[in-house]
Structures are given as C-alpha cells and as structure tokens.
Design an enzyme around this catalytic site. Structure first.
Site, PDB file in Angstrom:
ATOM      1  N   ASN A 112       0.836  -1.203   0.000  1.00  0.00           N
ATOM      2  CA  ASN A 112       0.000   0.000   0.000  1.00  0.00           C
ATOM      3  C   ASN A 112       0.873   1.256   0.000  1.00  0.00           C
ATOM      4  OD1 ASN A 112      -1.924   1.989   0.464  1.00  0.00           O
ATOM      5  ND2 ASN A 112      -2.269   1.397   2.589  1.00  0.00           N
ATOM      6  N   GLU A 150      -6.327   7.309  16.713  1.00  0.00           N
ATOM      7  CA  GLU A 150      -7.698   7.038  16.269  1.00  0.00           C
ATOM      8  C   GLU A 150      -8.567   6.451  17.385  1.00  0.00           C
ATOM      9  OE1 GLU A 150      -7.408   4.673  12.716  1.00  0.00           O
ATOM     10  OE2 GLU A 150      -6.619   6.360  11.557  1.00  0.00           O
TER      11      GLU A 150
END
Length: 153
Positions: A112, A150
């Site tokens: 990625n 997060e």
C-alpha cells in the site's frame, strides 16, 4: 525519491507524490528528512488534508487517489477502506472477506503506497499488532501511534 512536498507530522515526515492532481503515494520518512513546502494548489490541498487528520482523525480524506497495484491488491485495499475509524480487523478476517489467505493480505498491506488514506494500520494480527510497512524501522511504533490517535489503543 522525488517528492512534490514533504511535511512534518507528530510521528514522521510525510513525502507526497502525485501526478495530474491525483495522489499516488504518501511515504513515511524519518523526522530528519528535509521538509519541502507544497508549491502547487493540489500539493497544498493534500498537505492540508493530512494536517487536518493529525489534528483530528475524524476528518475524512476527500482526495483523488490512484493506488497502483494488482487486481488482488486493489480488492484488499478497497476492503481496508471500509474499516471504520476507531476499529481494527485481523489479517485473517480481511482474508476471509477477500477470499484469500492472511499472508497474501499482509503482503497487499505492505504494498500500500497510500497509508492513512487506505488505512492498513487498522489491520492487526489476532494476537497483537502484527506487522506494518514491511517491517521498516520504527514501523510498529508508527502503527501503535496511529491506532492510539484514532482511539483504538
């Protein structure tokens, strides 16, 4: 690597590459990497979006992207993009969802080039963090920081 911008974040510097106003890559770089001010409107937009995420992870990314990869990698990345903020899934669950194996999914995560946008840090091992960034230096520290940012850890 030639970057169109390199900005600071709380944990790493971020190298930005794009073509024709489409984001191709965000590279996690050492904090010692020289910063490069964004010079184009698109580079400024990308940098502003990344800075907004680091100020508040609830800020959605609304950037045109072109993740370059195989059909399998694209399928895995699309599924990763569905992982909600504040949640994680295991490599084995992602493998089940994509009809593949955990190792193949881990390799797709490692390929990625748009971390944060395609949040592969939200994919973890059944019994811990798992890997990140193909085992590059400080990778698990970065993954841990992002998950804490997060609200996961």
């Amino acid at each position: 690597m030639d970057y169109q911008a390199c900005i600071a974040s709380p944990i790493v510097n971020l190298g930005i590459r794009y073509e024709r106003d489409v984001l191709l890559e965000i590279d996690f770089l050492p904090l010692s990497t020289p910063l490069i001010a964004p010079k184009t409107t698109f580079a400024k937009t990308v940098c502003t979006a990344l800075e907004a995420y680091f100020n508040d992870p609830n800020q959605p990314f609304k950037l045109p992207i072109a993740p370059l990869g195989t059909a399998f990698q694209q399928r895995v990345w699309a599924e990763i993009g569905r992982i909600p903020l504040g949640e994680v899934i295991s490599y084995s669950e992602l493998a089940r969802r994509t009809g593949s194996g955990a190792r193949a999914v881990a390799n797709a995560c490692g390929a990625n080039k748009l971390p944060l946008i395609i949040p592969c840090h939200r994919v973890v091992a059944v019994n811990g963090l798992g890997g990140f960034m193909c085992g590059r230096r400080n990778a698990l520290d970065i993954k841990s920081w992002l998950l804490a940012h997060e609200g996961v850890l």
